[in-house]
Design a protein around this motif. Structure first.
Motif, PDB file in Angstrom:
ATOM      1  N   SER A 146     -17.952 -90.939   9.579  1.00 22.08           N
ATOM      2  CA  SER A 146     -18.806 -92.069   9.953  1.00 22.08           C
ATOM      3  C   SER A 146     -18.018 -93.266  10.477  1.00 22.08           C
ATOM      4  N   HIS A 147     -16.744 -93.387  10.065  1.00 21.70           N
ATOM      5  CA  HIS A 147     -15.897 -94.493  10.532  1.00 21.70           C
ATOM      6  C   HIS A 147     -14.480 -93.961  10.810  1.00 21.70           C
ATOM      7  N   PRO A 148     -14.290 -93.232  11.919  1.00 20.19           N
ATOM      8  CA  PRO A 148     -12.983 -92.634  12.198  1.00 20.19           C
ATOM      9  C   PRO A 148     -11.859 -93.658  12.406  1.00 20.19           C
ATOM     10  N   GLU A 149     -12.230 -94.904  12.652  1.00 27.17           N
ATOM     11  CA  GLU A 149     -11.202 -95.938  12.863  1.00 27.17           C
ATOM     12  C   GLU A 149     -10.548 -96.394  11.568  1.00 27.17           C
ATOM     13  N   LEU A 150     -11.123 -96.053  10.423  1.00 28.64           N
ATOM     14  CA  LEU A 150     -10.561 -96.477   9.139  1.00 28.64           C
ATOM     15  C   LEU A 150      -9.383 -95.572   8.763  1.00 28.64           C
ATOM     16  N   ALA A 151      -8.262 -96.212   8.455  1.00 27.55           N
ATOM     17  CA  ALA A 151      -7.042 -95.466   8.134  1.00 27.55           C
ATOM     18  C   ALA A 151      -7.088 -94.914   6.719  1.00 27.55           C
ATOM     19  N   CYS A 152      -6.369 -93.834   6.512  1.00 30.56           N
ATOM     20  CA  CYS A 152      -6.258 -93.229   5.186  1.00 30.56           C
ATOM     21  C   CYS A 152      -5.400 -94.153   4.299  1.00 30.56           C
ATOM     22  N   PRO A 153      -5.872 -94.466   3.081  1.00 27.03           N
ATOM     23  CA  PRO A 153      -5.124 -95.359   2.216  1.00 27.03           C
ATOM     24  C   PRO A 153      -3.881 -94.732   1.602  1.00 27.03           C
ATOM     25  N   VAL A 154      -3.769 -93.418   1.672  1.00 19.73           N
ATOM     26  CA  VAL A 154      -2.677 -92.721   1.007  1.00 19.73           C
ATOM     27  C   VAL A 154      -1.656 -92.159   1.993  1.00 19.73           C
ATOM     28  N   ALA A 155      -1.955 -92.235   3.270  1.00 17.91           N
ATOM     29  CA  ALA A 155      -1.049 -91.647   4.282  1.00 17.91           C
ATOM     30  C   ALA A 155       0.282 -92.353   4.355  1.00 17.91           C
TER      31      ALA A 155
END
Length: 155
Positions: A146-155
């Motif tokens: 739903s929000h592909p622009e949000l980065a992964c917090p754990v990457a």
């Protein structure tokens, strides 16, 4: 694709503070706006990304502090199992007898596994005894549908 689990429990009146549960508008109010509007915008802009309150849109858990991630799983079934374990843990405290129905809870876990496998997020909420609230969420990451622009917090 992987999944992150989130859990929040706290006073219902804190959960009901929706202004701190939604991301700030992308553009601040104009300089000529009422001073209280500008102050409120700054408050929300500063607090939303750091607050432990569940966001209104599940995907926005991804902008919250990494320390709020309660687990990460590659498989949807594993993430759904975590949800099931949390539901079992909190079932005795559910305010509604209907919410304590184990058959219904098993259906929620099975539905969560299907949703997560399809790339969707899952979010459940329950009123607990005392006026408290439990929020459980599993967010699909890399990317979020739903929000592909949000980065992964754990990457």
């Amino acid at each position: 694709m992987h999944h992150h689990g989130y859990l929040w429990t706290g006073p219902k009146e804190r959960f009901d503070n929706e202004a701190l549960r939604r991301p700030p508008h992308p553009y601040p109010p104009p300089a000529e706006s009422r001073p209280e509007l500008i102050v409120r915008y700054r408050e929300v802009a500063a607090e939303f990304p750091t607050s432990d309150l569940p966001p209104l849109e599940t995907a926005y858990w991804l902008v919250k502090p990494r320390s709020l991630v309660r687990g990460t799983w590659d498989e949807a079934k594993e993430a759904a199992a975590w949800l099931g374990e949390r539901l079992s843990e909190y079932t005795p405290r559910f305010a509604s007898e209907r919410d304590r129905d184990t058959t219904r809870l098993a259906r929620l876990v099975n539905a969560a596994a299907e949703q997560l496998h399809s790339g969707a997020d899952v979010s459940y909420g329950f009123y607990l005894e005392r006026p408290s609230y439990l929020s459980l969420a599993v967010v699909t990451c890399s990317p979020n549908r739903s929000h592909p622009e949000l980065a992964c917090p754990v990457a």
